[in-house]
Design an enzyme around this catalytic site. Sequence first.
Site, short mmCIF file in Angstrom:
data_model
loop_
_atom_site.label_atom_id
_atom_site.label_comp_id
_atom_site.label_asym_id
_atom_site.label_seq_id
_atom_site.Cartn_x
_atom_site.Cartn_y
_atom_site.Cartn_z
N GLU A 94 6.61 -7.02 -7.71
CA GLU A 94 5.25 -6.41 -7.43
C GLU A 94 4.35 -7.20 -6.49
OE1 GLU A 94 3.53 -3.87 -7.62
OE2 GLU A 94 2.70 -3.52 -9.63
N ASP A 95 3.49 -6.07 -5.85
CA ASP A 95 2.65 -6.90 -4.73
C ASP A 95 1.52 -7.76 -5.41
OD1 ASP A 95 1.28 -4.73 -6.19
OD2 ASP A 95 0.67 -3.45 -4.22
N ARG A 114 -1.48 -0.84 5.33
CA ARG A 114 -0.30 -1.48 4.96
C ARG A 114 0.44 -2.02 5.88
NH1 ARG A 114 0.41 0.66 -0.36
NH2 ARG A 114 -0.51 3.02 -0.82
N ASP A 140 -3.62 -7.39 -10.79
CA ASP A 140 -4.99 -7.51 -10.84
C ASP A 140 -5.56 -7.55 -12.53
OD1 ASP A 140 -8.02 -7.08 -10.35
OD2 ASP A 140 -7.72 -4.94 -9.64
N PHE A 174 -11.20 -7.68 -3.06
CA PHE A 174 -10.06 -6.64 -2.50
C PHE A 174 -9.31 -7.16 -1.51
CE2 PHE A 174 -8.72 -2.72 -1.15
CZ PHE A 174 -8.15 -2.12 -2.36
N VAL A 175 -8.20 -7.21 -1.23
CA VAL A 175 -7.31 -7.47 -0.18
C VAL A 175 -6.49 -6.41 0.42
CG1 VAL A 175 -7.28 -10.00 -0.61
CG2 VAL A 175 -5.55 -8.37 -1.63
N LYS A 190 -4.53 -12.26 -9.20
CA LYS A 190 -6.02 -12.47 -9.43
C LYS A 190 -6.54 -12.77 -10.93
CE LYS A 190 -7.41 -8.75 -6.33
NZ LYS A 190 -8.26 -7.45 -6.39
N LYS A 243 3.94 1.68 -3.90
CA LYS A 243 3.97 1.47 -2.58
C LYS A 243 3.96 0.09 -2.20
CE LYS A 243 2.89 6.18 -1.37
NZ LYS A 243 2.08 7.05 -0.54
N GLY A 244 3.07 -0.70 -2.89
CA GLY A 244 2.49 -1.76 -2.14
C GLY A 244 3.61 -2.95 -1.89
#
Length: 176
Positions: free
Chosen positions: A98-99, A164, A102, A151-152, A130, A42-43
Amino acid sequence: MNHLDIKPYITQEQLQKKVSEIGATLTKKFKGQEVIAICVLKGSFMFYSDLIRSIGVDITCEFFGVSSYHGTTTSSGEVKVTLDLAQPVEGKHVILVEDIVDTGLTMNYLIQSIQSRKPASLTTVALLEKPEALKVPCKLDHVGFQISNEFVVGYGLDYQGFYRNLPFIGQVQNFQ
Ligand code: 5GP
């Protein structure tokens, strides 16, 4: 839901500027061609909807649902497909949106999954990366911002399903 202390990290203005830059680059790259833009749910839905509006070529939209975090803040390493693509991408130019990358496991999985469907080309875009957290090599063609290993949330990114709808990216200050 406990309310978290969220420190603004990337502003709406910075996000919009970056989205326009990436959009302009992709417009040049695909001038005169048709592309399929894939939104990774969903991001990336917010980044995706801004980005496709700044790409000036013929686009069709596809959605790929994956989940890897299962509601915590560290990657499980397992990628679960929650919604597969509705259309074949064979012979098409694909932009994968993609958001955040990581560990890279999710992006790696997505790249392999799409490449196995034989697109004419695959261009990967991630709003955030990241670099310190990367565990597997990941071919990213366009990255909005490289960030530290924290973490964001916001602009599509969640914590336990919430946050969100923040219009900016924030860093979470008060994790238990
Ligand atoms: P990876 O497989 O690269 O470890 O993780 C990718 C996915 O984990 C992203 O698509 C995103 O859903 C989630 N993720 C990774 N880092 C963060 C973060 O800092 N904040 C949020 N909200 N999600 C993250």
